[in-house]
Design a protein around this motif. Structure first.
Motif, PDB file in Angstrom:
ATOM      1  N   ARG A 359       0.872  -1.087   0.077  1.00  0.00           N
ATOM      2  CA  ARG A 359       0.029  -0.040  -0.240  1.00  0.00           C
ATOM      3  C   ARG A 359       1.003   1.201   0.129  1.00  0.00           C
ATOM      4  O   ARG A 359       1.813   1.225   0.557  1.00  0.00           O
ATOM      5  CB  ARG A 359      -0.846   0.051   1.332  1.00  0.00           C
ATOM      6  CG  ARG A 359      -1.902  -0.843   1.330  1.00  0.00           C
ATOM      7  CD  ARG A 359      -2.780  -0.690   2.364  1.00  0.00           C
ATOM      8  NE  ARG A 359      -3.812  -1.693   2.754  1.00  0.00           N
ATOM      9  CZ  ARG A 359      -4.631  -1.687   3.845  1.00  0.00           C
ATOM     10  NH1 ARG A 359      -4.700  -0.607   4.643  1.00  0.00           N
ATOM     11  NH2 ARG A 359      -5.667  -2.408   3.729  1.00  0.00           N
ATOM     12  N   ARG A 363      -2.468   9.522   3.324  1.00  0.00           N
ATOM     13  CA  ARG A 363      -2.174  11.045   3.660  1.00  0.00           C
ATOM     14  C   ARG A 363      -3.588  11.427   4.582  1.00  0.00           C
ATOM     15  O   ARG A 363      -4.532  10.633   4.797  1.00  0.00           O
ATOM     16  CB  ARG A 363      -2.220  11.839   2.305  1.00  0.00           C
ATOM     17  CG  ARG A 363      -1.292  10.890   1.511  1.00  0.00           C
ATOM     18  CD  ARG A 363       0.070  11.702   1.385  1.00  0.00           C
ATOM     19  NE  ARG A 363      -0.071  13.148   1.259  1.00  0.00           N
ATOM     20  CZ  ARG A 363      -0.097  13.544  -0.342  1.00  0.00           C
ATOM     21  NH1 ARG A 363       0.636  12.610  -1.056  1.00  0.00           N
ATOM     22  NH2 ARG A 363       0.014  14.896  -0.793  1.00  0.00           N
ATOM     23  N   SER A 411     -11.957   2.409  -0.465  1.00  0.00           N
ATOM     24  CA  SER A 411     -10.277   2.550  -0.110  1.00  0.00           C
ATOM     25  C   SER A 411      -9.664   2.475  -1.518  1.00  0.00           C
ATOM     26  O   SER A 411      -8.658   2.982  -1.913  1.00  0.00           O
ATOM     27  CB  SER A 411      -9.800   1.348   0.671  1.00  0.00           C
ATOM     28  OG  SER A 411     -10.451   1.419   1.931  1.00  0.00           O
ATOM     29  N   TYR A 412     -10.392   1.845  -2.518  1.00  0.00           N
ATOM     30  CA  TYR A 412      -9.862   1.809  -3.952  1.00  0.00           C
ATOM     31  C   TYR A 412      -9.901   3.234  -4.557  1.00  0.00           C
ATOM     32  O   TYR A 412      -8.790   3.342  -5.221  1.00  0.00           O
ATOM     33  CB  TYR A 412     -10.782   0.805  -4.777  1.00  0.00           C
ATOM     34  CG  TYR A 412     -10.477   0.846  -6.259  1.00  0.00           C
ATOM     35  CD1 TYR A 412     -11.055   1.355  -7.128  1.00  0.00           C
ATOM     36  CD2 TYR A 412      -9.531  -0.055  -6.581  1.00  0.00           C
ATOM     37  CE1 TYR A 412     -10.702   1.151  -8.535  1.00  0.00           C
ATOM     38  CE2 TYR A 412      -8.993  -0.295  -8.004  1.00  0.00           C
ATOM     39  CZ  TYR A 412      -9.723   0.378  -8.778  1.00  0.00           C
ATOM     40  OH  TYR A 412      -9.363   0.328 -10.247  1.00  0.00           O
ATOM     41  N   VAL A 413     -10.789   4.033  -4.418  1.00  0.00           N
ATOM     42  CA  VAL A 413     -10.702   5.217  -5.092  1.00  0.00           C
ATOM     43  C   VAL A 413      -9.720   6.351  -4.130  1.00  0.00           C
ATOM     44  O   VAL A 413      -9.500   7.480  -4.987  1.00  0.00           O
ATOM     45  CB  VAL A 413     -12.095   5.901  -5.516  1.00  0.00           C
ATOM     46  CG1 VAL A 413     -12.819   4.857  -6.379  1.00  0.00           C
ATOM     47  CG2 VAL A 413     -12.857   6.076  -4.313  1.00  0.00           C
ATOM     48  N   CYS A 414      -9.675   6.227  -2.913  1.00  0.00           N
ATOM     49  CA  CYS A 414      -9.217   7.378  -2.144  1.00  0.00           C
ATOM     50  C   CYS A 414      -7.934   7.827  -2.784  1.00  0.00           C
ATOM     51  O   CYS A 414      -7.023   7.103  -2.804  1.00  0.00           O
ATOM     52  CB  CYS A 414      -9.171   7.023  -0.697  1.00  0.00           C
ATOM     53  SG  CYS A 414      -8.574   8.229   0.276  1.00  0.00           S
ATOM     54  N   PRO A 415      -7.612   9.208  -3.215  1.00  0.00           N
ATOM     55  CA  PRO A 415      -6.514   9.759  -3.699  1.00  0.00           C
ATOM     56  C   PRO A 415      -5.591   9.930  -2.661  1.00  0.00           C
ATOM     57  O   PRO A 415      -4.448   9.723  -2.962  1.00  0.00           O
ATOM     58  CB  PRO A 415      -6.996  11.080  -4.121  1.00  0.00           C
ATOM     59  CG  PRO A 415      -8.120  11.191  -3.969  1.00  0.00           C
ATOM     60  CD  PRO A 415      -8.973  10.176  -3.467  1.00  0.00           C
ATOM     61  N   ALA A 416      -5.940   9.677  -1.369  1.00  0.00           N
ATOM     62  CA  ALA A 416      -4.851   9.978  -0.252  1.00  0.00           C
ATOM     63  C   ALA A 416      -4.448   8.579   0.248  1.00  0.00           C
ATOM     64  O   ALA A 416      -3.997   8.537   1.351  1.00  0.00           O
ATOM     65  CB  ALA A 416      -5.477  10.912   0.909  1.00  0.00           C
ATOM     66  N   ASN A 417      -5.047   7.523  -0.297  1.00  0.00           N
ATOM     67  CA  ASN A 417      -4.699   6.375   0.085  1.00  0.00           C
ATOM     68  C   ASN A 417      -5.133   6.059   1.515  1.00  0.00           C
ATOM     69  O   ASN A 417      -4.063   5.259   2.322  1.00  0.00           O
ATOM     70  CB  ASN A 417      -3.173   5.889  -0.049  1.00  0.00           C
ATOM     71  CG  ASN A 417      -2.835   5.885  -1.524  1.00  0.00           C
ATOM     72  OD1 ASN A 417      -3.101   4.799  -2.249  1.00  0.00           O
ATOM     73  ND2 ASN A 417      -2.013   6.803  -2.122  1.00  0.00           N
ATOM     74  N   PRO A 419      -6.820   4.335   4.539  1.00  0.00           N
ATOM     75  CA  PRO A 419      -7.318   2.728   4.748  1.00  0.00           C
ATOM     76  C   PRO A 419      -8.899   2.792   5.367  1.00  0.00           C
ATOM     77  O   PRO A 419      -9.298   2.392   6.583  1.00  0.00           O
ATOM     78  CB  PRO A 419      -6.503   2.210   5.827  1.00  0.00           C
ATOM     79  CG  PRO A 419      -5.859   3.514   6.397  1.00  0.00           C
ATOM     80  CD  PRO A 419      -6.064   4.654   5.801  1.00  0.00           C
TER      81      PRO A 419
ATOM     82  N   ASP B 120       0.482  -5.238   6.128  1.00  0.00           N
ATOM     83  CA  ASP B 120       0.463  -4.041   5.578  1.00  0.00           C
ATOM     84  C   ASP B 120      -0.454  -3.167   5.697  1.00  0.00           C
ATOM     85  O   ASP B 120      -0.790  -2.160   5.020  1.00  0.00           O
ATOM     86  CB  ASP B 120       0.757  -4.235   3.912  1.00  0.00           C
ATOM     87  CG  ASP B 120       1.156  -3.012   3.252  1.00  0.00           C
ATOM     88  OD1 ASP B 120       0.789  -2.852   2.073  1.00  0.00           O
ATOM     89  OD2 ASP B 120       1.755  -2.041   3.793  1.00  0.00           O
TER      90      ASP B 120
ATOM     91  N   SER C  16      -7.004   2.361  -7.441  1.00  0.00           N
ATOM     92  CA  SER C  16      -7.383   2.840  -8.553  1.00  0.00           C
ATOM     93  C   SER C  16      -5.958   3.706  -9.089  1.00  0.00           C
ATOM     94  O   SER C  16      -6.127   3.917 -10.351  1.00  0.00           O
ATOM     95  CB  SER C  16      -8.414   3.995  -8.608  1.00  0.00           C
ATOM     96  OG  SER C  16      -8.057   4.812  -7.413  1.00  0.00           O
ATOM     97  N   ASP C  18      -5.169   6.755  -8.372  1.00  0.00           N
ATOM     98  CA  ASP C  18      -5.434   8.107  -8.086  1.00  0.00           C
ATOM     99  C   ASP C  18      -4.673   8.782  -6.875  1.00  0.00           C
ATOM    100  O   ASP C  18      -4.493   7.846  -5.748  1.00  0.00           O
ATOM    101  CB  ASP C  18      -7.162   8.368  -7.831  1.00  0.00           C
ATOM    102  CG  ASP C  18      -7.356   9.660  -8.350  1.00  0.00           C
ATOM    103  OD1 ASP C  18      -8.613  10.124  -7.696  1.00  0.00           O
ATOM    104  OD2 ASP C  18      -6.603  10.490  -8.605  1.00  0.00           O
TER     105      ASP C  18
END
Lengths: 438, 288, 324
Positions: A359, A363, A411-417, A419, B120, C16, C18
């Motif tokens: 991952r 942010r 979680s997939y789309v979050c630009p700030a990664n 969790p 992780d 994604s 992004d």
């Protein structure tokens, strides 16, 4: 305009690497490990002991209650031991370990013919005895789903052929290989659920399956094949019902409250085998795939086979593998090692290279609301994550955290990664434990 | 100048009238509190940690004044000294209470309990425990993400950078119990800090920090536990057989030492084949 | 061949791709057409103001993060660049360097860092800087240079009245619609060219960086409100098209009001937000003392965003009236 569900959803790249690989039946392994809990509900209770001889199809554990399912031996041989093994959850759970000898099947398993004379209750009983659970991955005991609570009646049977998760193709190839049997299984389910109508939803990225089933279904009354727009999580029960019959199941209610019962195509096939051939659920198709895997394929395997055996058939574990995921990439579980056995609910094995498996660091939330825009249940994932971090239990319930499907889109789309799903899963777990403690 | 005087009189008058109203209202609606509550609260450490089991120091002070005796009431941060002072204020006799300290019952450091996987997910013990069994072969042991450190209000616990296990600073720990609640594996326990019994030091040296405990919570069968961690308790019962005060109980392949019965003779420590029983003496850790 | 240590983590196991950077740099790309137009019409002044604003915003963010907060340095994520660009686009091309520096400090220091950095601020930082300068230096901030063709003037540029100043003071001849669309009119660097801004807006919609809700609700509200007033008295009030194409309306609606952190997070909330901005802007333009009300309107509605987020919830699954 192709049909799809109305709120949220994402479009993940499909990566259907094994879409054109016909299922291959694997030779038997040397040992199988059959877990006692392969379904939602109480774990089954073992009926055999060390040293017992079993055949393929022998009942080795009985259901423990109504919401439970029996477990059958998938091979013939001797019971080596009954001990705890590490399963997909990372914890040790009891399993029956059988040393494989030959391939002898129970005498009752014979090629039969479609049983017109069986009543709905008799069909449901055969399904229960065969240990059939939802093969889409949820593993909910099928006989329980076909027995709606008093007061609710089903109007339509919906068959899930969507297979919306990237990489997985086991349902796709099953539809191509066993289309006729699946339709007969649907007829049986229609009779068991006492409905006149069945709708099969298949995503548009499987045109061959749609064409085949449409032509086969032309001669079967009551069954319609409907193509769907590829979108995740189309294969989720509630979303599929919304897409096909435009009804949304209310929070906390069952799909049967809007008149629908949903079953996976794999379950329909298993029902056919159980009712027509007396064959319990002892084998299934598993997709073995991954970007760096030598030969992505679909394998027909016995329940309990260690997944290492399957991966070897697909070319072996690549040297740079970082993660082995049981299921699809969005909802599957990362497995501790390759010695975990195949269970009734394992639809695929995905090997992710180490370069893609880590991952990125999380942010600060930038309040872009992309998670809320794509949430298919209309929730606010950013808010649910904050509430879980602050342990605000009542607001979590008020914000309908329990409605979350854990589909992973947020979680997939979050630009700030961020969790997001980690925290939501934990919050739901804590709420569930608190409710159970009361 | 003409506009100034009326303005001063008007605003000054309003101020005085408001003050008078406020004074009388505050007197009329004053909540009559037991004055001893404020007195007791002044004696308390004001950490508001909740270790006493009451909501904050004011809650504990109120509970003290309402109780018939000081039995069962203890401020772990203030300790015996504070309870004595409270007893003087209330006119009760103080109850002698045993000082306690937080003890981490896991010795599975990185070298004893090798990692089999790399986690992780979110670096949070509660989440890691709910979703996985940890990065090692022992799903009962410490996860090392430091929920206990975050929970501690006194900066008394920290994760050792090499062993990845929590270490308690005895001088700061007040046994408030926050870390006990925070640990999702229930590894941390409050045990007696010191004891009058000791093998070589004079028996009346009550300030010696000495305790013996089983530093393992693994309930798997012995062989499985040992494979995952070299310091695991395998439930072999050698400690039980050698205990002279029946302080050891073995359940679910795990030994537990009851510290109200333990005489700190230390025989179990030398008998334990995996060195999972730890003896803590003063500042040196003796593991046989 | 067995691998070293398999990674375990909760699902999902793919992402994604992004990132904060992709979104921020996407906004910067969308601002490029407007910037090129500003170079054409305001020449050297535009270049200097933009360069100084961007450089100082990035520098101040770096300095504050490194020496005051002593935390992570996040200048690489692009948000300081955007603040710098948008601040420049709100300034006249003749603004002296020292005033721009003060504005950048106000924007980054007060508008962003004092709240805790990206994600925590309540008010749009560029607008905080702009309004701070407007109130502190009203003369320099209302000195709008006349547009030319790559002019080489900076602080010595000849100034003229903007469309909105003419509307407020009831004098002068407004620019033609062609001029308003292309940008050959007086105004701040970024607000003049309607076409350039719209191109940027369409780009951001295509890349899914913003959604249509806020810009459309602002523009619709303004159009309706000014249309009604125009219908009541067409001599006193200008027609809606003039209002839509003049001043900072398009710049604000497309780039400033759609800032992630300071705008609501639900579609319904965004429409309420946009409507509020539209109403306040028109109220200030028609009845207030300032010729342009967009900056104030956005800042006021920014203050309402937490309230809107709290009470306006998205449509939940299962709330839709079921139709068979």
């Amino acid at each position: 305009m192709l049909k799809t569900f109305r709120i949220g959803g994402i479009h993940a790249p499909a990566h259907k690497l094994s879409a054109d690989r016909w299922p291959v039946t694997l030779p038997l392994p040397e040992q199988v490990m059959i877990l006692l809990s392969q379904h939602i509900g109480a774990p089954a209770k073992p009926l055999v002991a060390k040293g017992d001889t079993v055949k393929a199809g022998t009942l080795i554990a009985e259901a423990a209650g109504f919401v439970s399912a029996p477990v059958h031996s998938s091979v013939s041989g001797t019971v080596a031991k009954i001990e705890d093994i590490v399963d997909a959850s990372g914890y040790r759970k009891p399993a029956i370990i059988i040393d494989v000898q030959g391939d002898v099947w129970e005498d009752s398993i014979v090629q039969g013919r479609f049983p017109d004379e069986l009543s709905p209750q008799e069909i449901i009983e055969k399904i229960r005895q065969a240990g059939i659970v939802g093969l889409g991955g949820a593993t909910f005991p099928t006989h329980v789903k076909l027995t709606p609570p008093p007061g609710s009646r089903a109007e339509v049977l919906i068959i899930n052929g969507a297979e919306c998760e990237p990489y997985l193709t086991d349902d796709h190839v099953l539809m191509l290989e066993k289309g006729e049997e699946i339709l007969q299984g649907i007829r049986l389910l229609m009779k068991a659920a006492q409905v006149q109508k069945a709708i099969v939803g298949i995503e548009n990225n499987k045109p061959d399956a749609i064409a085949l089933l449409s032509s086969l279904a032309a001669t079967v009354p009551g069954i319609t094949i409907v193509p769907l727009k590829p979108r995740y999580p189309q294969g989720s029960e509630k979303q599929l019902i919304d897409a096909l019959i435009r009804r949304q199941v209310a929070s906390g209610a069952l799909p049967v409250s809007v008149g629908a019962i949903v079953q996976n195509v794999g379950t329909a096939f298993a029902v056919y085998e159980a009712v027509v051939n007396n064959k319990p659920l002892i084998e299934r198709i598993v997709t073995v795939t991954g970007n760096h895997l030598a030969h992505p394929c679909n394998l027909r395997v016995r329940i309990g086979t260690p997944i290492r055996y399957l991966i070897e058939q697909a070319g072996g574990i690549p040297a740079d593998t970082g993660k082995i995921v049981g299921g699809g990439p969005l909802m599957g579980r990362a497995l501790l090692n390759a010695d975990v056995p195949v269970t009734k609910g394992l639809s695929g094995i995905l090997l992710i290279p180490a370069s893609e498996a880590q991952r990125k660091p999380a942010r600060h939330c930038i309040r872009c609301a992309k998670c809320a825009n794509i949430c298919c249940m209309g929730l606010e994932p950013w808010r649910l994550m904050n509430l879980a971090e602050w342990k605000e239990w009542e607001p979590m319930k008020q914000n309908k955290m329990m409605d979350c499907l854990e589909c992973g889109s947020c979680s997939y789309v979050c630009p700030a990664n961020r969790p997001i799903l980690d925290h939501i899963k934990w919050g739901k777990n804590e709420l569930r434990l608190a409710a159970a403690a009361k | 100048m003409e506009f100034l005087l009326p303005a001063v009189i008007a605003l000054g008058g309003m101020g005085i009238i408001s003050a008078i109203i406020l004074y009388f209202v505050s007197k009329k609606f004053e909540v009559q509190d037991d004055p001893r509550i404020t007195e007791i609260q002044a004696l308390l450490p004001s950490a508001n940690c909740g270790g006493c089991g009451y909501p904050g120091c004011s809650g504990f002070a109120a509970a003290c004044t309402q109780a018939a005796s000081l039995d069962g009431l203890l401020c772990p941060v203030g300790g015996t000294e504070t309870m004595n002072r409270i007893a003087t204020v209330l006119g009760y006799s103080a109850v002698a209470c045993e000082p306690r300290v937080a003890v981490v019952r896991c010795n599975g450091s990185c070298e004893k309990r090798p990692h089999t996987n790399q986690y992780d997910g979110t670096g949070n013990c509660a989440i890691a425990s709910a979703l996985y069994g940890g990065e090692t072969g022992c799903p009962y042991g410490c996860l090392g993400w430091g929920d206990c450190v975050t929970a501690c209000l006194f900066d008394a616990i920290r994760i050792h950078p090499e062993t990845r296990l929590p270490e308690v600073d005895e001088t700061r720990c007040t046994a408030c119990g926050a870390c006990v609640k925070a640990c999702p594996k229930q590894l941390i326990e409050l045990r007696r800090k010191s004891s009058g019994f000791h093998r070589t030091v004079k028996p009346d040296d009550a300030d010696t920090l000495h305790r013996i405990y089983v530093a393992c919570m693994n309930r798997d069968k012995g062989g499985v536990a040992r494979k995952a961690c070299s310091a695991a308790c395998i439930g072999c019962s050698k400690c039980l057989k050698n205990c002279e005060s029946e302080a050891i109980v073995i359940a679910n392949n795990l030994a537990y030492i009851d510290d109200s019965k333990c005489t700190l003779c230390g025989r179990c420590v030398s008998e334990c084949p995996t060195a999972s029983i730890v003896e803590y003496l003063q500042t040196k850790e003796i593991v046989c | 061949m067995t691998t070293d240590k398999l990674i375990i983590s909760p699902s999902p196991h793919i992402h994604s791709g992004d990132s904060v950077e992709k979104n921020m740099y996407g906004v910067l790309i969308a601002l490029v057409p407007a910037w090129m137009v500003s170079l054409v019409f305001f020449g050297l002044g535009a270049l200097i103001v933009t360069a100084v604003s961007i450089a100082s915003c990035v520098l101040f963010e770096y300095l504050i993060q490194r020496f005051l907060i002593k935390g992570r340095i996040t200048v690489g994520d692009g948000s300081a660049l955007i603040t710098g660009t948008l601040l420049a686009f709100n300034l006249p091309s003749s603004l002296p360097v020292w005033i721009i520096l003060i504005g950048a400090l106000a924007a980054i220091g007060i508008g962003k860092m004092s709240f805790g950095g990206l994600g925590n601020n309540i008010f749009n930082p560029a607008l905080v800087g702009r309004v701070f300068l407007l109130i502190s230096f009203p003369v320099q901030m209302t000195n709008w240079p006349e547009p030319g063709l790559f002019p080489l003037h900076y602080t010595d540029a000849v100034s003229g009245a903007t469309t909105l100043a003419m509307l407020k003071g009831h004098f002068g001849e407004w620019p033609s619609y062609a001029a308003m669309l292309s940008g050959k009119m007086g105004g701040s660097l970024g607000e003049v060219s309607a076409i350039a801004l719209l191109i940027g807006g369409v780009y951001m919609l295509w890349k899914k960086i913003i959604t249509w809700h806020i810009p459309v609700s602002i523009l619709l509200t303004v159009a309706v409100f000014t249309g009604v007033m125009y219908g009541i008295d067409s001599t006193q009030y200008a027609n809606p098209f003039v209002h839509l194409l003049s001043g900072g309306l398009l710049l604000g609606a497309i780039f400033m009001a759609t800032d992630y952190v300071t705008s609501p997070m639900t579609p319904k909330g965004m429409m309420i937000f946009g409507a509020g901005i539209g109403i306040i802007t028109v109220a200030i333009r028609l009845f207030g003392a300032y010729p342009e009300g967009m900056s104030f309107a956005i800042l006021i509605m920014n203050a309402f965003t937490p309230l809107i987020n709290r009470y306006v919830k998205p449509k939940r699954f299962g709330e839709v009236i079921n139709n068979g």
